[in-house]
Write an enzyme that holds these catalytic residues in place. Structure first.
Site, PDB file in Angstrom:
ATOM      1  CD  GLU A 182      -1.706  -2.398   1.552  1.00 27.81           C
ATOM      2  OE1 GLU A 182      -0.515  -2.627   1.891  1.00 27.81           O
ATOM      3  OE2 GLU A 182      -2.576  -3.281   1.530  1.00 27.81           O
ATOM      4  CG  HIS A 199     -11.194  -5.887   8.078  1.00 27.20           C
ATOM      5  ND1 HIS A 199     -10.208  -6.315   8.924  1.00 27.20           N
ATOM      6  CD2 HIS A 199     -10.878  -6.395   6.863  1.00 27.20           C
ATOM      7  CE1 HIS A 199      -9.334  -7.058   8.253  1.00 27.20           C
ATOM      8  NE2 HIS A 199      -9.716  -7.122   7.008  1.00 27.20           N
TER       9      HIS A 199
HETATM   10  C1  TPP Z   1      -2.299  -4.464   4.640  1.00 31.83           C
HETATM   11  C2  TPP Z   1      -3.433  -5.229   4.086  1.00 31.83           C
HETATM   12  N1  TPP Z   1      -3.712  -5.115   2.779  1.00 31.83           N
HETATM   13  C3  TPP Z   1      -4.738  -5.807   2.257  1.00 31.83           C
HETATM   14  C4  TPP Z   1      -5.496  -6.632   3.023  1.00 31.83           C
HETATM   15  C5  TPP Z   1      -6.620  -7.445   2.412  1.00 31.83           C
HETATM   16  N2  TPP Z   1      -6.229  -8.832   2.443  1.00 31.83           N
HETATM   17  C6  TPP Z   1      -6.643  -9.658   3.413  1.00 31.83           C
HETATM   18  S1  TPP Z   1      -5.961 -11.168   3.284  1.00 31.83           S
HETATM   19  C7  TPP Z   1      -5.125 -10.752   1.889  1.00 31.83           C
HETATM   20  C8  TPP Z   1      -4.257 -11.749   1.205  1.00 31.83           C
HETATM   21  C9  TPP Z   1      -3.113 -12.149   2.011  1.00 31.83           C
HETATM   22  O1  TPP Z   1      -2.495 -13.239   1.435  1.00 31.83           O
HETATM   23  P1  TPP Z   1      -1.415 -14.069   2.207  1.00 31.83           P
HETATM   24  O2  TPP Z   1      -0.540 -13.161   2.987  1.00 31.83           O
HETATM   25  O3  TPP Z   1      -0.764 -14.956   1.235  1.00 31.83           O
HETATM   26  O4  TPP Z   1      -2.235 -14.907   3.280  1.00 31.83           O
HETATM   27  P2  TPP Z   1      -3.320 -16.049   3.040  1.00 31.83           P
HETATM   28  O5  TPP Z   1      -4.648 -15.399   3.120  1.00 31.83           O
HETATM   29  O6  TPP Z   1      -3.046 -16.691   1.734  1.00 31.83           O
HETATM   30  O7  TPP Z   1      -3.135 -16.978   4.187  1.00 31.83           O
HETATM   31  C10 TPP Z   1      -5.392  -9.440   1.543  1.00 31.83           C
HETATM   32  C11 TPP Z   1      -4.859  -8.781   0.367  1.00 31.83           C
HETATM   33  C12 TPP Z   1      -5.191  -6.696   4.400  1.00 31.83           C
HETATM   34  N3  TPP Z   1      -5.906  -7.443   5.239  1.00 31.83           N
HETATM   35  N4  TPP Z   1      -4.160  -5.994   4.902  1.00 31.83           N
END
Ligand code: TPP
Ligand code: MG
Lengths: 347, 324
Positions: free
Chosen positions: A62, A131
Site C-alpha cells: 500500500e 476492518h
Molecule cells: C495491509 C493489508 N492489505 C490488504 C489486506 C486485504 N487482504 C486480506 S488477506 C489478503 C491476502 C493475504 O495473502 P497471504 O498473505 O498470502 O495470506 P493467506 O490469506 O493466503 O493466508 C489481503 C490482500 C489486508 N488485510 N491488509
C-alpha cells in the site's frame, strides 16, 4: 433517457467507466481490483473494457503503491487507487499526509495532483477493529486533501466523476452497506465537490449526517414524522471542503441540531461541525448541539457489543426526543438496520 | 521416514493435533450456515501441518505471532477448544470475551501473543519479542507465521533487515499457498526466489512441502539447531494447498481463478490423510487412530455446545479493556 435505477456499486463502476472513456489518462488500480469479486462489484467490467494497462491489481504494498499513484499524478495521469478497506490505507499514511497533501504547496503551486483514493469504510459483518473504521476525521484534519462521502447511488456516480476531474487529491469514502442501495441515477447530473444536500425537509430539528448515518437519520425522521415531529436531514457529502451555508441555514431554521457522525466523536468531525454551528448559529440555537458517533472503543466482533458500538436511528430518535422535550416513542414493531437484513457475510 | 525422527508417542500426539485442527474447522463449516458464528473465518484446511509441525520443534516458552488464518496455530499451542469456540460464537467464555472473533485470536498466557487481520503487521511485533529475549538474555526463539502475500509489504523487508542486523533468534514462517485472496504469486512478485533473497541477508533457511507434517518437522529441526549453535534469524517457506475459499466455509473452484485438484492428488495435498498413511505404514493400528478421532470429536462437540449455551458479554463489557 439518462435516468436509470441502479445500485450504489454500479454508480461507482459507471462513473469510473465514463471517466475512463472520456479521458485516456484515467486509470484504476489497487489490490484485488481485477479479481472476480471486483471490489464488491464496483470495478466490474473495467478490465474487460479498458485492458490491463488501465485497470490492474498490485502486490500487497500500500505504501509504495500510493507513492506510485502520486508519482503518476504529478506526471500527468489521473489515477484512481482503490482500497477494499480504509483500514489498509493506514499503511500509506506517510505518502498521504507527508507527500500527497503537501506537494502542491511545497512546490509553490507548480505541481498538480489529480488523484482519487477510493476506500470502503464502516460496518460489514463481524468485521471487528481492523476492518470497520471511517477515518474521514483523520484525513480531513490534514490541509491539502479533499474528503468526500457519497450516500446515494446518484452521488456515488456524480461525486466520483467530479473527484476524478478535480485537479486535487480526493479521498473518496464508501460505506460497505451503501453498496446495495438502489436509486435513480441521472448521468447528466453534476454534483460538485463541497456541497451538502438536504435529504428530507423539516422544521423541528436538523440532523446533519455523514455517509451511512443519513440512512439512519431518514429512518429516524420517518418514525418521528408519524407523531408529527418534522426532522430535517442534511447530508454533509463533502467533509472538506465543507458546505457551511446549507448546514447553517438549516439549523437557523430549526434551532436544534444533532450531528450524526459515522466516526469516533473525540477530536472528530462531529466536534468540528458542532463548533462551526455553535459559532454561526449561536443566537438561533435553542439547545446545545448534540453529537453521535462510534463508542469510544475499538470495534468489537461479537454482535451484541458491535450493535452498541455503532450509532443508529434509535440513538437519533432518543436524542431528538430529549432535545425537544418529548416522551419516548414506542419503537416496538419498527424495523431497523434494514440494509443489514439484505447484507450477507462474511465480507 | 517418520520413525527416524518421531517416537510413537510423538506421532500420536501430532496426529491428535492435526485431527483437532481439522475437525474444529470442519465443525465450523457445518455450523456456519446457522448464522450464529458471526465472525469471518479464514480456514486453514490443507495447511494445518505447518504451525503444528513448527511448534512441535520448539519448547512451550516459545512466543508466537500469527495472522487472521490462525486456527491451527491457536489449537496447536493451546488445545483450548472451549475458548476457541467461545470466541467464535462471540461469547463471554472466549479468551477475548468475544471481542476478537476468529481474525484476532490469541492466548498470551500460552505464549500465543497476537494475531492481526492487517497483512504483515505482526512481523515487526515478533521482532520486538525476539529483541526482548536477547535484551533479557533469554535463549528462546520467537516464531511468526504469515502468508506469501505478507512478503510484499515493506514492513516485512524492514523486519528481515533488522533481524539479520541484530542476529535475532526469530523464525519467520511463510505459510505459502501461492495465493493472496484470488491473486497468484506470479501476478504479484517481481522476483523468483524468496529464499535466495533472504539468504543474502545472512539468514538460515529451510523449505518444504507443508502438506507433509514429517517434512515440516525435519526441516524445522534442522534450522532451529543452526539457530541454537550460532544465534541468528531463519526463514522457513512451506507450500500448501488452500482447500477452501479465502474467507468462508465453501469451496470456490467455480470462480475460475484456480483449478480444483484431481482426486488422486488429494492424498498428497491433505496433511491429515498423508500423516495417517505414514502412521499406518509405520505399523500403527487403525483402532488407535480411530480412538483419537473419537476422543477429539467428542471434545469439540462438547465445546461447541458449551459455546452455544454460554452468555454473551454484558453491555458494560463494551467499554472494558481499552486502557488500564
Ligand atoms: C495491509 C493489508 N492489505 C490488504 C489486506 C486485504 N487482504 C486480506 S488477506 C489478503 C491476502 C493475504 O495473502 P497471504 O498473505 O498470502 O495470506 P493467506 O490469506 O493466503 O493466508 C489481503 C490482500 C489486508 N488485510 N491488509
Ligand atoms: Mg497466501
Amino acid at each position: 433517457m439518462t435516468q436509470t435505477m441502479m445500485s450504489y456499486r454500479d454508480g461507482l463502476m459507471l462513473a469510473a467507466a465514463h471517466e475512463m472513456e472520456a479521458d485516456p489518462d484515467v486509470f484504476v488500480f489497487g489490490l484485488d481490483v481485477p479479481d472476480h469479486k471486483r471490489i464488491f462489484g464496483s470495478t466490474r467490467g473495467l478490465v474487460e473494457k479498458f485492458g490491463e494497462k488501465r485497470c490492474f491489481g498490485t502486490p500487497l504494498s500500500e505504501d509504495a503503491m500510493t507513492g506510485m499513484a502520486l508519482g503518476a499524478a504529478i506526471s500527468g495521469l489521473r489515477p484512481i487507487h482503490v482500497h477494499i478497506r480504509v483500514d489498509f490505507m493506514l499503511l500509506a499514511m506517510n505518502q498521504i499526509v507527508n507527500m500527497i497533501s503537501n506537494l502542491r504547496y511545497m512546490s509553490g503551486g507548480k505541481l498538480k495532483i489529480p488523484l482519487v483514493l477510493r476506500a470502503v469504510i464502516g460496518r460489514g459483518w463481524g468485521q471487528s477493529a481492523q476492518h470497520s473504521k471511517s477515518l474521514h476525521s483523520f484525513f480531513a484534519h490534514v490541509p491539502g486533501l479533499k474528503v468526500v462521502m457519497p450516500t446515494t447511488p446518484q452521488d456515488a456516480y456524480s461525486l466520483l466523476r467530479s473527484a476524478v476531474r478535480d485537479d486535487n487529491p480526493v479521498v473518496f469514502l464508501e460505506h460497505r452497506w451503501l453498496y446495495d442501495i438502489e436509486g435513480e441515477v441521472d448521468f447528466e447530473k453534476i454534483a460538485p465537490l463541497g456541497k451538502a444536500a438536504v435529504r428530507k425537509e423539516g422544521k423541528a430539528l436538523t440532523v446533519v449526517g455523514t455517509s451511512w448515518m443519513n440512512v439512519e437519520a431518514v429512518k429516524a425522521a420517518e418514525i418521528l414524522a408519524k407523531r408529527g415531529v418534522d426532522i430535517e436531514v442534511v447530508d454533509v457529502r463533502s467533509i472538506y471542503p465543507l458546505d457551511e451555508e446549507t448546514i447553517v441555514n438549516s439549523v437557523k431554521k430549526t434551532g436544534h441540531c444533532i450531528v450524526a457522525d459515522y466516526d469516533w466523536t473525540y477530536c472528530g468531525f462531529s466536534a468540528e461541525l458542532a463548533s462551526v454551528i455553535h459559532h454561526r448559529c449561536f443566537a438561533d440555537l435553542k439547545k446545545p448541539v448534540e453529537r453521535l458517533g462510534f463508542a469510544p472503543v475499538p470495534c468489537p466482533t461479537t454482535r451484541p457489543l458491535e450493535n452498541l458500538f455503532y450509532p443508529s436511528a434509535v440513538h437519533i430518535i432518543r436524542t431528538a426526543e430529549k432535545m425537544l422535550g418529548l416522551s419516548p416513542t414506542d419503537l416496538d414493531g419498527e424495523s431497523f438496520y434494514s440494509y443489514e437484513n439484505k447484507f450477507k457475510g462474511p465480507f | 521416514m517418520m520413525q527416524d525422527i518421531l517416537t510413537k508417542e510423538e506421532s500420536l500426539g501430532l496426529y491428535r493435533k492435526l485431527v483437532l485442527a481439522r475437525f474444529c474447522e470442519e465443525k465450523i463449516c457445518q455450523e456456519y450456515f446457522k448464522d450464529e458464528m458471526k465472525t469471518p473465518v479464514h480456514l486453514g484446511i490443507g495447511g494445518e501441518g505447518i504451525p503444528i509441525g513448527v511448534h512441535h520443534c520448539l519448547p512451550p516458552s516459545t512466543k508466537a505471532f500469527g495472522t487472521y488464518r490462525n486456527h491451527s496455530l491457536y489449537l496447536a499451542m493451546t488445545e483450548d477448544t472451549d475458548g476457541f469456540f467461545g470466541e467464535l460464537y462471540g461469547k463471554r467464555n472466549g479468551p477475548a470475551k468475544g471481542k476478537a472473533g476468529s481474525m484476532h485470536l490469541s492466548l498470551p498466557e500460552k505464549n500465543f501473543v497476537a494475531t492481526s487481520a492487517v497483512v504483515g503487521t505482526t512481523v515487526p511485533l515478533a521482532l520486538g519479542a525476539a529483541f526482548a529475549n536477547t535484551y533479557r538474555g533469554s535463549d528462546d526463539v520467537v516464531t511468526v507465521f504469515f502468508g506469501d502475500g505478507a512478503v510484499e509489504e515493506g514492513a516485512f523487508w524492514e523486519s528481515i533487515n533488522f533481524a539479520a542486523l541484530r542476529r535475532l533468534k526469530i523464525l519467520f514462517v511463510c505459510e505459502d499457498n501461492g495465493l493472496a485472496i484470488h491473486t497468484h504469486a506470479r501476478q504479484r512478485r517481481g522476483f523468483k526466489s524468496l529464499l535466495n533473497i533472504v539468504e543474502a541477508f545472512d539468514f538460515y533457511k529451510g523449505s518444504g512441502d507443508g502438506s507433509d507434517l514429517t517434512e515440516v518437522i525435519r526441516v524445522t529441526r534442522q534450522v532451529t539447531r543452526q539457530m541454537q549453535d550460532k544465534p541468528g534469524p531463519a526463514l522457513l517457506n512451506f507450500t500448501y494447498h488452500r482447500f477452501l475459499e479465502h474467507v468462508g466455509p465453501r469451496e470456490d473452484f467455480d470462480a475460475g481463478y484456480r483449478q480444483k485438484p484431481e482426486p488422486e492428488d488429494i492424498k498428497r495435498l491433505d496433511p491429515v490423510l498423508r500423516f495417517e498413511e505414514e502412521l499406518k505404514e509405520s505399523g500403527l493400528q487403525a483402532q488407535a487412530l480411530e480412538a483419537i478421532r473419537c476422543e477429539v470429536q467428542e471434545k469439540i462437540d462438547r465445546s461447541v455446545k458449551t459455546a452455544q449455551q454460554a452468555p454473551f458479554p454484558p453491555p458494560e463489557e463494551l467499554f472494558a479493556d481499552v486502557l488500564i
